[in-house]
Design an enzyme around this catalytic site. Structure first.
Site, PDB file in Angstrom:
ATOM      1  N   SER A 161      59.027  55.444  50.419  1.00 50.06           N
ATOM      2  CA  SER A 161      60.338  54.710  50.018  1.00 50.06           C
ATOM      3  C   SER A 161      61.369  55.702  49.771  1.00 50.06           C
ATOM      4  O   SER A 161      61.403  56.637  49.474  1.00 50.06           O
ATOM      5  CB  SER A 161      60.145  53.856  48.574  1.00 50.06           C
ATOM      6  OG  SER A 161      61.287  53.555  47.870  1.00 50.06           O
ATOM      7  N   TYR A 172      56.677  54.080  40.271  1.00 50.34           N
ATOM      8  CA  TYR A 172      56.766  53.576  41.550  1.00 50.34           C
ATOM      9  C   TYR A 172      57.228  54.966  42.319  1.00 50.34           C
ATOM     10  O   TYR A 172      56.736  55.272  43.483  1.00 50.34           O
ATOM     11  CB  TYR A 172      57.508  52.278  41.888  1.00 50.34           C
ATOM     12  CG  TYR A 172      57.656  51.867  43.266  1.00 50.34           C
ATOM     13  CD1 TYR A 172      56.666  51.212  44.044  1.00 50.34           C
ATOM     14  CD2 TYR A 172      58.797  52.069  44.014  1.00 50.34           C
ATOM     15  CE1 TYR A 172      56.770  50.870  45.303  1.00 50.34           C
ATOM     16  CE2 TYR A 172      58.744  51.990  45.437  1.00 50.34           C
ATOM     17  CZ  TYR A 172      57.842  51.137  45.986  1.00 50.34           C
ATOM     18  OH  TYR A 172      57.938  50.863  47.486  1.00 50.34           O
TER      19      TYR A 172
END
Length: 266
Positions: free
Chosen positions: A161, A174
């Site tokens: 990400s 995350y």
């Protein structure tokens, strides 16, 4: 990619991934689905991995197999955080296609839709995030490297990400899980010296998927759009061709890298 586009591509000759066996984890929907369909359009045989929704996974398989007279895709249920299930996933691929695995794309991942601060993140949510995103990537990379060696080389690609570079509030667990994967893949690329295997990460920015929209207000969505120089959310079709490039021979000199595919978001 629509099924008709898969059909048009798969009928061509000398496709760049012709008959190579690819496992795409978490490929029953979202970015993983787009990647599976794109790799199939390049000639690969696909293992569509899913954790819970068999209907969605079988739909992806049907789209791929409808373009060929032979079976070119199967669906395999496996929890990537379980080492025995990861082993079974690779066993199923080798059994179905009678060939070593050539390409692993680790796309399985979870994102807490509540977007809590680190102070408000429960230990349960933290553990679940790391179990799937970091432990799952570790297990798949480890098994994948050992299996791909048997075929004389190949590709390992992990989806991470762009949050691992932007450090935005509200994504602590995350972001940490994806940053861990990026560090691991950079080391893995060096440890695979001499095997003919490359290892890279593709790190999308905000992409219009169910996972992105879950729990977000309209204000949050608009903020993500406004932060992108191109003035839009990414689409799954923006990500899949980059993975397709890394999966092929043309990417041989790209190794141990993180490609932030985000329209300039970071």
């Amino acid at each position: 990619m629509a099924a008709e586009n898969v059909a048009q591509s798969s009928q061509g000759q000398n496709l760049p991934l012709q008959d190579r066996v690819a496992i795409v984890t978490g490929s029953s929907r979202g970015i993983g689905k787009a990647i599976a369909l794109h790799l199939a359009s390049l000639g690969a045989k696909l293992v569509v991995n899913y954790s819970s929704n068999s209907t969605q996974a079988e739909d992806v398989v049907s789209q791929i197999n409808s373009t060929s007279n032979s079976r070119r895709a199967i669906a395999v249920k496996a929890n990537v955080s379980d080492p025995d299930q990861v082993k079974s996933l690779f066993d199923a691929a080798e059994s179905a296609f009678q060939s070593p695995v050539n390409i692993l794309v680790n796309s399985a991942g979870v994102l807490d839709g509540k977007y809590p601060s680190i102070l408000n993140t429960t230990l349960e949510d933290f553990d679940r995030t790391f179990d799937v995103n970091a432990r799952g990537a570790f297990l798949c990379c480890k098994e994948g490297a050992n299996r791909i060696k048997r075929g004389g080389g190949g590709r390992i690609i992990c989806l991470t990400s762009s949050l691992a570079a932007s450090f935005k509030p509200g994504y602590g667990a995350y972001t940490a899980s994806k940053a861990a994967v990026e560090a691991m893949v950079k080391i893995l690329a060096k440890e695979l010296k001499g095997t003919g295997i490359t290892a890279n990460c593709v790190a999308p920015g905000p992409v219009a998927t169910d996972m992105f929209y879950d729990g977000k207000t309209e204000e949050m969505i608009n903020r993500a759009i406004n932060e992108c120089p191109l003035g839009r959310l990414g689409q799954t079709e923006d990500i899949a061709p980059v993975v397709g490039f890394l999966a092929g021979d043309a990417s041989e000199w790209v190794n141990g890298q993180i490609l932030r595919v985000n329209g300039g978001y970071v």
